[in-house]
Design a protein around this motif. Structure first.
Motif, PDB file in Angstrom:
ATOM      1  N   ASP A 246      38.817  58.373  76.352  1.00  0.00           N
ATOM      2  CA  ASP A 246      38.612  59.392  75.325  1.00  0.00           C
ATOM      3  C   ASP A 246      39.109  60.770  75.804  1.00  0.00           C
ATOM      4  O   ASP A 246      38.329  61.668  76.109  1.00  0.00           O
TER       5      ASP A 246
ATOM      6  N   LYS B 241      40.612  63.062  74.090  1.00  0.00           N
ATOM      7  CA  LYS B 241      40.371  64.160  73.145  1.00  0.00           C
ATOM      8  C   LYS B 241      39.021  64.851  73.403  1.00  0.00           C
ATOM      9  O   LYS B 241      38.925  66.075  73.434  1.00  0.00           O
ATOM     10  N   THR B 242      37.984  64.049  73.591  1.00  0.00           N
ATOM     11  CA  THR B 242      36.654  64.642  73.824  1.00  0.00           C
ATOM     12  C   THR B 242      36.626  65.385  75.146  1.00  0.00           C
ATOM     13  O   THR B 242      36.011  66.449  75.260  1.00  0.00           O
TER      14      THR B 242
ATOM     15  N   ASN C 279      38.133  68.705  74.575  1.00  0.00           N
ATOM     16  CA  ASN C 279      37.177  69.576  73.863  1.00  0.00           C
ATOM     17  C   ASN C 279      36.102  70.123  74.788  1.00  0.00           C
ATOM     18  O   ASN C 279      35.588  71.212  74.580  1.00  0.00           O
TER      19      ASN C 279
END
Ligand code: DC
Length: 230
Positions: free
Chosen positions: A57, A59-60, A63
């Protein structure tokens, strides 16, 4: 005496950090292990289950980057700076084989590199620094006065790493460690952003058959010659 910037790059388990630490101590310079920073980001990703069997993951994790606070704090007993992740000392946790298995894919993420390179450049603003990693002489400090590129045979590096992990009480096989070293070499050298490569003006040092004292003396000699010239 004028202070210089010393960049030490090279393959994993070439013993960069051991000799870099001693060099920094003898010169009264700051030492920064940039691998520890990539490892701390990886530990954060593993603890939050962003990476692992079948998980990726990115993307997380990107972020989360503004929430990941990294700091080196000097330990008076060991006389070296230790890595803190959001206020917690993670010096031990970041050295496990699990973190080593996931750190190269994390270090491939451009956003992660941008954040960490910016922090590293700030740390070196005053010079008087020894920094080790993979892109220090090429990206972080392309104008460093002294650049070293450390190499050693794959078997010498895997043997060193295997002993280190056994000493720390990890249950690993030599084959697992060898595979990790080879995989990391491949990813680190072939990634799209800032791959590991020798800077054109770096001095190459193959330490397959060299002890710590000999490596230290070589590097210290280079520094003294440079400082004398200035
Ligand atoms: O030096 P080390 O083995 O602790 O580094 C861990 C990983 O972090 C390594 O496989 C590649 C990555 N790394 C990087 O991409 N750039 C750096 N400047 C330092 C480490």
């Amino acid at each position: 005496m004028r202070k210089i910037t010393i960049a030490i790059d090279g393959y994993s388990s070439t013993g960069k950090s051991t000799v870099a630490k001693h060099l920094a101590k003898s010169l009264g310079y700051v030492y920064v292990d940039t691998g520890a920073m990539y490892r701390a980001v990886t530990l954060h990703a593993l603890r939050n289950d962003y990476f692992g069997e079948g998980k990726n993951d990115v993307k997380t994790l990107i972020n989360d980057l503004p929430k990941i606070d990294l700091e080196f704090i000097f330990n008076k007993e060991s006389e070296f700076s230790e890595m803190y992740l959001n206020g917690e000392n993670v010096e031990k946790e970041i050295r496990t084989l699990e973190v080593s298995d996931y750190v190269s894919p994390v270090a491939e993420i451009q956003e992660v590199r941008i954040k960490l390179v910016e922090m590293q450049q700030k740390m070196g603003e005053e010079k008087g620094i020894v920094m080790d990693g993979r892109d220090i002489g090429t990206v972080v400090f392309p104008d460093a006065e002294l650049k070293i590129f450390m190499t050693a045979s794959v078997s010498a590096r895997a043997t060193r790493r295997y002993k280190e992990l056994l000493d720390r009480g990890e249950e690993v096989s030599y084959e697992e460690v060898l595979e990790n070293v080879q995989t990391r070499d491949f990813i680190d050298s072939n990634r799209e952003f800032s791959p590991l490569r020798k800077a054109d003006d770096a001095i190459e040092l193959d330490n397959s058959d060299m002890g710590l004292q000999e490596q230290f003396e070589r590097l210290h000699g280079y520094v003294l010659r440079l400082i004398d010239k200035q």
